[in-house]
Write an enzyme that holds these catalytic residues in place. Structure first.
Site, PDB file in Angstrom:
ATOM      1  N   GLU A 152      -4.019  12.555   2.428  1.00 53.12           N
ATOM      2  CA  GLU A 152      -4.224  13.037   3.716  1.00 53.12           C
ATOM      3  C   GLU A 152      -3.284  14.237   4.110  1.00 53.12           C
ATOM      4  O   GLU A 152      -2.557  14.133   5.188  1.00 53.12           O
ATOM      5  CB  GLU A 152      -3.709  11.982   4.375  1.00 53.12           C
ATOM      6  CG  GLU A 152      -4.535  10.422   4.225  1.00 53.12           C
ATOM      7  CD  GLU A 152      -4.303   9.155   4.750  1.00 53.12           C
ATOM      8  OE1 GLU A 152      -3.194   9.254   5.704  1.00 53.12           O
ATOM      9  OE2 GLU A 152      -4.808   8.101   4.520  1.00 53.12           O
ATOM     10  N   GLU A 202     -11.822   4.289  -0.532  1.00 58.63           N
ATOM     11  CA  GLU A 202     -11.134   3.398   0.205  1.00 58.63           C
ATOM     12  C   GLU A 202     -12.253   2.632   1.227  1.00 58.63           C
ATOM     13  O   GLU A 202     -12.152   2.455   2.315  1.00 58.63           O
ATOM     14  CB  GLU A 202     -10.037   4.015   1.014  1.00 58.63           C
ATOM     15  CG  GLU A 202      -9.260   4.397   0.257  1.00 58.63           C
ATOM     16  CD  GLU A 202      -7.986   4.749   0.884  1.00 58.63           C
ATOM     17  OE1 GLU A 202      -7.713   4.486   2.150  1.00 58.63           O
ATOM     18  OE2 GLU A 202      -6.879   5.680   0.448  1.00 58.63           O
TER      19      GLU A 202
HETATM   20  O1  G3I Z   1       4.749  -6.709   2.629  1.00 55.93           O
HETATM   21  C1  G3I Z   1       5.387  -6.366   3.853  1.00 55.93           C
HETATM   22  C2  G3I Z   1       6.030  -7.790   4.237  1.00 55.93           C
HETATM   23  O2  G3I Z   1       6.925  -8.191   3.548  1.00 55.93           O
HETATM   24  C3  G3I Z   1       6.399  -7.638   5.823  1.00 55.93           C
HETATM   25  O3  G3I Z   1       6.878  -8.885   6.294  1.00 55.93           O
HETATM   26  C4  G3I Z   1       5.513  -7.128   6.569  1.00 55.93           C
HETATM   27  C5  G3I Z   1       6.069  -6.877   8.095  1.00 55.93           C
HETATM   28  O4  G3I Z   1       5.241  -5.769   8.550  1.00 55.93           O
HETATM   29  O5  G3I Z   1       4.955  -5.777   6.049  1.00 55.93           O
HETATM   30  C6  G3I Z   1       4.467  -6.026   4.849  1.00 55.93           C
HETATM   31  O6  G3I Z   1       3.972  -4.620   4.466  1.00 55.93           O
HETATM   32  C7  G3I Z   1       3.010  -4.012   5.047  1.00 55.93           C
HETATM   33  C8  G3I Z   1       2.033  -3.705   3.896  1.00 55.93           C
HETATM   34  O7  G3I Z   1       0.822  -3.058   4.554  1.00 55.93           O
HETATM   35  C9  G3I Z   1       1.546  -5.057   3.284  1.00 55.93           C
HETATM   36  O8  G3I Z   1       0.804  -5.665   4.006  1.00 55.93           O
HETATM   37  C10 G3I Z   1       3.217  -2.822   5.819  1.00 55.93           C
HETATM   38  O9  G3I Z   1       4.168  -3.260   7.081  1.00 55.93           O
HETATM   39  C11 G3I Z   1       2.317  -2.212   6.267  1.00 55.93           C
HETATM   40  O10 G3I Z   1       2.531  -0.945   6.781  1.00 55.93           O
HETATM   41  C12 G3I Z   1       1.192  -1.775   5.211  1.00 55.93           C
HETATM   42  O11 G3I Z   1      -0.072  -1.375   5.497  1.00 55.93           O
HETATM   43  C13 G3I Z   1      -0.563  -0.450   4.616  1.00 55.93           C
HETATM   44  C14 G3I Z   1      -0.661   0.898   5.158  1.00 55.93           C
HETATM   45  O12 G3I Z   1      -1.691   1.738   4.279  1.00 55.93           O
HETATM   46  C15 G3I Z   1       0.420   1.644   5.217  1.00 55.93           C
HETATM   47  O13 G3I Z   1       0.370   2.817   5.671  1.00 55.93           O
HETATM   48  C16 G3I Z   1      -2.114  -1.239   4.332  1.00 55.93           C
HETATM   49  O14 G3I Z   1      -1.885  -2.568   3.599  1.00 55.93           O
HETATM   50  C17 G3I Z   1      -2.705  -0.238   3.504  1.00 55.93           C
HETATM   51  O15 G3I Z   1      -4.120  -0.935   3.404  1.00 55.93           O
HETATM   52  C18 G3I Z   1      -2.898   1.133   4.011  1.00 55.93           C
HETATM   53  O16 G3I Z   1      -3.672   2.092   3.064  1.00 55.93           O
HETATM   54  C19 G3I Z   1      -4.042   3.083   3.410  1.00 55.93           C
HETATM   55  C20 G3I Z   1      -3.949   3.884   2.305  1.00 55.93           C
HETATM   56  O17 G3I Z   1      -2.974   3.688   1.415  1.00 55.93           O
HETATM   57  C21 G3I Z   1      -4.375   5.473   2.690  1.00 55.93           C
HETATM   58  N1  G3I Z   1      -5.349   5.622   3.110  1.00 55.93           N
HETATM   59  C22 G3I Z   1      -5.503   4.913   4.807  1.00 55.93           C
HETATM   60  C23 G3I Z   1      -5.226   3.122   4.103  1.00 55.93           C
HETATM   61  C24 G3I Z   1      -5.447   2.403   5.513  1.00 55.93           C
HETATM   62  O18 G3I Z   1      -4.181   2.712   6.363  1.00 55.93           O
END
Ligand code: G3I
Length: 427
Positions: free
Chosen positions: A211, A316
């Site tokens: 990105e 994705e």
């Molecule tokens: O695992 C922790 C958990 O322990 C905690 O209690 C909770 C509280 O918020 O957070 C959990 O982590 C989260 C994680 O996803 C797992 O669910 C993070 O906060 C959250 O920020 C994270 O989001 C991820 C996101 O990227 C972060 O930027 C998404 O799962 C993931 O699908 C997403 O993937 C991105 C690609 O990497 C790049 N392209 C876009 C795509 C979608 O946003």
């Protein structure tokens, strides 16, 4: 046991009803068709059973059994996603720890059956794998790579350099001030050498930069860009190539179907190629909706990057079925919109009409991707089932979305069948 005891008496009853020989008692005699007894001699309590027996005459039963066998055979013969697109492109999914540690055995089995490539949804991002300056956390990432190797999958590393999910310490000195270009380049090189080096020869392709182009087509003003300058991108590719010369190296981004952003991304790739930067491919994330982008935009995007000699991957994929809450189409993870009931219309399930719309959309997408067989080398879903998807929480928290091919119980949805049917027919 009980069944075998019951069987002779059923056989005997049936034979008695048909007026034939009773094998269990040896009594009775075989009747010719002409002398078969009429209903009058059959006790009235057996009459309904006799009618049933006539209804399910021998021939009907045979047809019935053949139909069941055909159904079971057809279900067993239905190809999996990876089989349906074998020879065209790999099909994959982004995984989370419960799936590759075996904790969720049902999903692990589904993944092994359906997919031949995997991506880590989060475990290889900087904040997870390298949370503090001198602390790497390779446990989950090792398990992810082991799972892929054990199942002979094409393993993706996601992602080395991104503006999101990178801890603040990376960009700051001990006083919280921005570090110098030299310090940040060293941190970047150490991180890439350590992570890519650890999985050398095992991770097949890396999203080296993620990105890096903004929605207006300019280079994103991330801390990487601000501190190092635009050449941080080529440096990242060089470090990754040095750490594993055989790994494929990608630039991965969202909304490249939008013409303005794509123009900037094409310009970037052209410049990298002109400087002989070791980039092998471009990842189109394809976080799409039911009506964006058009097939024409997707075709043009694949063609444009192909013309620059890039492998093109759909990295994705998911299809958002919920109302989109902002004028702009984006997958920028920083976007947040407040929740309200109108934005969450399918809390209790997806209506058949929307289910069908989703299936049609997936069929169109896969027919389009498959029309570029060989140029598109991989199509990866961002998650396995609807319950796993980040789309339930973004950009509006707490919604119920249905963006993938498997429902919350891991059952294939109509969209799954549509994708299978859209596959090129094998000769
Ligand atoms: O695992 C922790 C958990 O322990 C905690 O209690 C909770 C509280 O918020 O957070 C959990 O982590 C989260 C994680 O996803 C797992 O669910 C993070 O906060 C959250 O920020 C994270 O989001 C991820 C996101 O990227 C972060 O930027 C998404 O799962 C993931 O699908 C997403 O993937 C991105 C690609 O990497 C790049 N392209 C876009 C795509 C979608 O946003």
């Amino acid at each position: 046991m009980r069944f075998s005891i019951l069987m002779p008496s059923i056989a005997s009853m049936v034979n008695r009803m048909r007026g034939g020989h009773d094998p269990s008692t040896g009594s009775g005699r075989a009747f010719s068709r002409a002398e078969q007894p009429t209903n009058d001699v059959i006790p009235s309590e057996l009459q309904p059973a006799r009618n049933l027996l006539i209804f399910f005459s021998q021939r009907t039963v045979v047809v019935f059994i053949v139909l069941i066998c055909a159904y079971v055979f057809a279900a067993a013969q239905q190809p999996t996603l990876k089989q349906a697109y074998n020879g065209c492109f790999l099909v994959g999914a982004a995984l989370n720890p419960s799936q590759f540690t075996g904790e969720n055995a049902r999903q692990a089995a589904l993944i092994k059956a359906q997919f031949d490539t995997i991506s880590p949804e989060n475990v290889l991002k900087w904040e997870r794998v390298h949370p503090q300056p001198d602390k790497y956390n390779f446990g989950p990432a090792d398990q992810y790579v082991d799972f892929g190797q054990q199942n002979h999958m094409f393993i993706i590393g996601h992602t080395l350099i991104w503006h999101s999910q990178t801890p603040k310490w990376v960009f700051e000195d001990a006083n919280g001030s921005p570090v110098s270009r030299k310090v940040l380049l060293k941190r970047m090189r150490d991180h890439i050498q350590t992570v890519v080096g650890r999985y050398k020869g095992r991770v097949n392709g890396w999203d080296v930069v993620n990105e890096v182009v903004a929605d207006d087509g300019t280079l994103r003003q991330s801390p990487w860009m601000k501190i190092i300058g635009p050449d941080y991108i080529e440096k990242a590719f060089e470090y990754a190539h040095k750490a594993d010369p055989k790994a494929q190296l990608y630039y991965n981004d969202y909304s490249l179907e939008n013409e303005v952003k794509r123009k900037g991304a094409l310009e970037l790739v052209r410049k990298l190629k002109a400087k002989h930067v070791p980039i092998t491919g471009v990842g189109l994330q394809d976080h799409v909706s039911l009506d964006w982008p058009t097939m024409q935009q997707i075709n043009a995007t694949i063609d444009d990057f192909d013309k620059l000699g890039m492998k093109v991957m759909i990295t994705e994929l998911d299809v958002d079925v919920l109302p989109w809450p902002t004028p702009q189409q984006t997958a920028d993870v920083s976007l947040r919109v407040a929740s309200n009931p109108q934005l969450n219309p399918y809390r209790d399930g997806l209506p058949d009409s929307a289910q069908q719309q989703l299936a049609n959309r997936y069929a169109d997408l896969f027919r389009t991707y498959a029309s570029h067989c060989g140029l598109v080398t991989r199509v990866t879903f961002w998650g396995v089932n609807d319950g796993d998807s980040w789309k339930n929480g973004w950009p509006v928290p707490g919604r119920t979305n249905y963006p993938l091919l498997f429902d919350r119980n891991d059952q294939p949805k109509p969209a799954f069948n549509a994708v299978i049917e859209a596959a090129p027919k094998k000769p």
